[in-house]
Write a protein that holds these residues in place. Sequence first.
Motif, PDB file in Angstrom:
ATOM      1  N   GLU A  99       0.830  -1.212   0.000  1.00 44.75           N
ATOM      2  CA  GLU A  99       0.000   0.000   0.000  1.00 44.75           C
ATOM      3  C   GLU A  99       0.864   1.261   0.000  1.00 44.75           C
ATOM      4  O   GLU A  99       0.521   2.254  -0.638  1.00 44.75           O
ATOM      5  N   ALA A 103       0.790   3.997  -2.832  1.00 44.86           N
ATOM      6  CA  ALA A 103       0.503   5.375  -2.417  1.00 44.86           C
ATOM      7  C   ALA A 103       1.491   6.332  -3.082  1.00 44.86           C
ATOM      8  O   ALA A 103       1.105   7.354  -3.645  1.00 44.86           O
ATOM      9  N   LEU A 106       0.927   6.499  -7.046  1.00 40.87           N
ATOM     10  CA  LEU A 106      -0.281   7.242  -7.420  1.00 40.87           C
ATOM     11  C   LEU A 106      -0.167   8.715  -7.044  1.00 40.87           C
ATOM     12  O   LEU A 106      -0.641   9.593  -7.774  1.00 40.87           O
ATOM     13  N   ARG A 152       0.346  -7.800  -7.801  1.00 39.09           N
ATOM     14  CA  ARG A 152      -1.093  -8.112  -7.833  1.00 39.09           C
ATOM     15  C   ARG A 152      -1.921  -6.824  -7.940  1.00 39.09           C
ATOM     16  O   ARG A 152      -2.826  -6.707  -8.769  1.00 39.09           O
ATOM     17  N   SER A 280      -0.347   0.419  12.312  1.00 32.65           N
ATOM     18  CA  SER A 280      -0.972   0.385  13.629  1.00 32.65           C
ATOM     19  C   SER A 280      -1.698  -0.941  13.835  1.00 32.65           C
ATOM     20  O   SER A 280      -2.166  -1.238  14.920  1.00 32.65           O
ATOM     21  N   ARG A 281      -1.778  -1.738  12.792  1.00 30.20           N
ATOM     22  CA  ARG A 281      -2.486  -3.015  12.893  1.00 30.20           C
ATOM     23  C   ARG A 281      -1.530  -4.198  13.030  1.00 30.20           C
ATOM     24  O   ARG A 281      -1.888  -5.337  12.764  1.00 30.20           O
TER      25      ARG A 281
ATOM     26  N   LEU B 102      -7.954   6.913  -5.357  1.00 29.15           N
ATOM     27  CA  LEU B 102      -7.088   5.947  -4.667  1.00 29.15           C
ATOM     28  C   LEU B 102      -5.812   6.609  -4.155  1.00 29.15           C
ATOM     29  O   LEU B 102      -5.331   6.293  -3.064  1.00 29.15           O
ATOM     30  N   LEU B 106      -4.823   6.302  -0.205  1.00 27.56           N
ATOM     31  CA  LEU B 106      -3.575   5.640   0.200  1.00 27.56           C
ATOM     32  C   LEU B 106      -2.602   6.637   0.820  1.00 27.56           C
ATOM     33  O   LEU B 106      -1.882   6.309   1.760  1.00 27.56           O
ATOM     34  N   SER B 107      -2.570   7.842   0.298  1.00 28.27           N
ATOM     35  CA  SER B 107      -1.681   8.864   0.838  1.00 28.27           C
ATOM     36  C   SER B 107      -1.985   9.102   2.319  1.00 28.27           C
ATOM     37  O   SER B 107      -1.070   9.158   3.156  1.00 28.27           O
ATOM     38  N   LEU B 108      -3.274   9.209   2.654  1.00 30.18           N
ATOM     39  CA  LEU B 108      -3.648   9.438   4.056  1.00 30.18           C
ATOM     40  C   LEU B 108      -3.349   8.216   4.916  1.00 30.18           C
ATOM     41  O   LEU B 108      -2.808   8.329   6.008  1.00 30.18           O
ATOM     42  N   ARG B 110      -1.147   5.904   4.442  1.00 34.47           N
ATOM     43  CA  ARG B 110       0.282   5.583   4.534  1.00 34.47           C
ATOM     44  C   ARG B 110       1.158   6.793   4.845  1.00 34.47           C
ATOM     45  O   ARG B 110       2.375   6.763   4.619  1.00 34.47           O
ATOM     46  N   ARG B 129       1.896   7.867  12.456  1.00 29.70           N
ATOM     47  CA  ARG B 129       0.892   6.812  12.600  1.00 29.70           C
ATOM     48  C   ARG B 129       0.401   6.372  11.221  1.00 29.70           C
ATOM     49  O   ARG B 129      -0.235   7.131  10.503  1.00 29.70           O
ATOM     50  N   LEU B 130       0.717   5.143  10.863  1.00 24.99           N
ATOM     51  CA  LEU B 130       0.308   4.610   9.558  1.00 24.99           C
ATOM     52  C   LEU B 130      -0.783   3.561   9.743  1.00 24.99           C
ATOM     53  O   LEU B 130      -0.692   2.719  10.626  1.00 24.99           O
ATOM     54  N   THR B 131      -1.798   3.630   8.899  1.00 19.51           N
ATOM     55  CA  THR B 131      -2.836   2.607   8.950  1.00 19.51           C
ATOM     56  C   THR B 131      -2.894   1.899   7.599  1.00 19.51           C
ATOM     57  O   THR B 131      -2.033   2.112   6.746  1.00 19.51           O
ATOM     58  N   GLU B 132      -3.892   1.045   7.424  1.00 21.10           N
ATOM     59  CA  GLU B 132      -3.970   0.260   6.187  1.00 21.10           C
ATOM     60  C   GLU B 132      -5.346   0.394   5.552  1.00 21.10           C
ATOM     61  O   GLU B 132      -6.331   0.583   6.242  1.00 21.10           O
ATOM     62  N   LEU B 133      -5.360   0.262   4.248  1.00 22.46           N
ATOM     63  CA  LEU B 133      -6.622   0.323   3.511  1.00 22.46           C
ATOM     64  C   LEU B 133      -7.323  -1.033   3.511  1.00 22.46           C
ATOM     65  O   LEU B 133      -8.538  -1.111   3.687  1.00 22.46           O
ATOM     66  N   ASN B 134      -6.558  -2.110   3.312  1.00 22.38           N
ATOM     67  CA  ASN B 134      -7.173  -3.432   3.210  1.00 22.38           C
ATOM     68  C   ASN B 134      -8.008  -3.736   4.453  1.00 22.38           C
ATOM     69  O   ASN B 134      -7.636  -3.368   5.566  1.00 22.38           O
ATOM     70  N   GLY B 135      -9.131  -4.384   4.228  1.00 22.40           N
ATOM     71  CA  GLY B 135     -10.009  -4.723   5.340  1.00 22.40           C
ATOM     72  C   GLY B 135     -10.990  -3.620   5.706  1.00 22.40           C
ATOM     73  O   GLY B 135     -11.831  -3.820   6.582  1.00 22.40           O
ATOM     74  N   PHE B 157      -7.894  -4.070  -3.358  1.00 17.75           N
ATOM     75  CA  PHE B 157      -7.240  -3.788  -2.073  1.00 17.75           C
ATOM     76  C   PHE B 157      -7.972  -4.478  -0.912  1.00 17.75           C
ATOM     77  O   PHE B 157      -7.731  -4.145   0.246  1.00 17.75           O
ATOM     78  N   GLU B 158      -8.880  -5.386  -1.244  1.00 17.95           N
ATOM     79  CA  GLU B 158      -9.647  -6.115  -0.223  1.00 17.95           C
ATOM     80  C   GLU B 158     -10.483  -5.176   0.642  1.00 17.95           C
ATOM     81  O   GLU B 158     -10.515  -5.298   1.877  1.00 17.95           O
TER      82      GLU B 158
END
Lengths: 314, 314
Positions: A99, A103, A106, A152, A280-281, B102, B106-108, B110, B129-135, B157-158
């Motif tokens: 990601e 990021a 893009l 992917r 954070s996950r 996208l 993703l910018s926010l 990551r 603090r980084l988070t994830e998009l997937n899920g 991106f699930e």
Amino acid sequence: MKVYFTFEPREDLRKPLVEEFPQMEFIFEQRITEDVLRDAQVLVTYGEDLDEEKIAVAEKLEWIFVASAGVEKMPAQAIADRGIYVSNVRGIHKKPMAESVLAHILSLKRGLPSIYEQQARSEWNKRIRLTELNGSTALIMGPGAIGQEIGRILQAFEVHTIGINSSGEMASYMNETFTMQDLMEHLPKADIVISMLPSTEKTKGLLTREHFAAMKDNAIFMNFGRGDLVDETILVEALTQKLIAHAVLDVYMEEPLPPHSPLWKMDNVTVSPHLSSHSSRYVERSLEIFKPNLLKWAAGERELENEVNILRGY
Amino acid sequence: MKVYFTFEPREDLRKPLVEEFPQMEFIFEQRITEDVLRDAQVLVTYGEDLDEEKIAVAEKLEWIFVASAGVEKMPAQAIADRGIYVSNVRGIHKKPMAESVLAHILSLKRGLPSIYEQQARSEWNKRIRLTELNGSTALIMGPGAIGQEIGRILQAFEVHTIGINSSGEMASYMNETFTMQDLMEHLPKADIVISMLPSTEKTKGLLTREHFAAMKDNAIFMNFGRGDLVDETILVEALTQKLIAHAVLDVYMEEPLPPHSPLWKMDNVTVSPHLSSHSSRYVERSLEIFKPNLLKWAAGERELENEVNILRGY
């Protein structure tokens, strides 16, 4: 069965775990104590709190789950001698890292650095040059678990993916795969060149001025592997001479990147402070890997995901 | 057959076109002239250089290909009376727009805004603090061609995608689709709320304070449809009170966004100057749509892609 965590997951992660395995006794501590260790069959650790004496104390220990990718700080021989099973969270970095790579790609294609800069000046200006990712070609050096995840997602963006590895064996989510010997031949095709290569004898200083000269002058080079892939003097020169359009770097020859490095101030360089795998996950993901394996272990299975050969180190 | 372009594509785009249709006579001009228009059977235009007199002059004109999505500046009645076929480049914005959406998400997730800010200060700091998009779950208001393309990529991106449209009819690349009446019920599930809605009587001022209160407090709201979807006073208040975490805006009640707007200076707002559909590949894409249709036209087919009912306006 006693399961001993030497770190404390957040309450919202701990509770479902405990509820899911009512037959297990869980102990969570922010440190390692010999009293608890003595009775534990399963140990969940970041892998930095063990030594030979602790292994000797842990008489009933059968499985160490390492919530980290590295096991180099563990007493390998003592663990191997006792036949303790070791597994880790290999692959945990795959998604956050992919990601981050997407990021950055893009962001550059869709003008986010300029959009942010203009906003800081309260400036409305629509004349930013925006391009598109779809239809491009990406060359991925080292298409392992992370590189394939990048591939992917790139394929979902209709990007043609070329993998370069040591064997030339086909890697998943690569439209084509070639060996490192063929690198020079394929670099001119790539709009994006991404390295995920580890640091080995073969990769140190692998990229030379000739490689950058072979790339398209509008190519983006991304190093998310290891900083010694290319001498930074060569990289700075390639960027100054506009042999390529932009570099996004997460790794460096020296980390932290020294304050005097010219990379900081180059407008065709993005300096990311080696954090593209952060999330954070992290604990949540570790537990996602742990839980199905604990289920297997409780059922007597002894072939778990991400088994580690502790003597080999991975 | 004479094909008249009233704009001049770049040489590298023009040449393959001319070569592909050796039986056609192409004329490229940066303006419209009656002499050429008189003999043209096919006209390729941005749709802003025609009037009733020109249509009268264009005696042989059978097909107008509009390299734009809007046809509102064309003399509709005169074109309809003559039975001239009109088609356009509907859908051309789909890919660049989806990539912009996208890019911002993703910018926010990551940490790119912080990475860029730190680089500007030559500061190495890994504690972003980084988070994830997937899920995550994304709710897309108006899942038309662009919204579905966003959904397609989000699913890669699930991400779980919820579409909200007027009919509640299933839209592609949406895991679920509901009607506008059910909006309040589904907002609390979404980590990302994206509006692609056009401006109509029904969408003006559609979002109220209650909608933002119903969203997760860590939700990202993105408006890439039209600025009148929400009164900006309400939006500013929701952001000030942290009812949501961030807003990414490409459209505004007034454009350009006035210099005194509080949105410019809010650190939980991204101000994009209505350019998310822009692309340096616009003409290339238009020709990609034009060419197969010209082939059909030459073969006598009269059912082309993106036919426009000129009286209806789309």
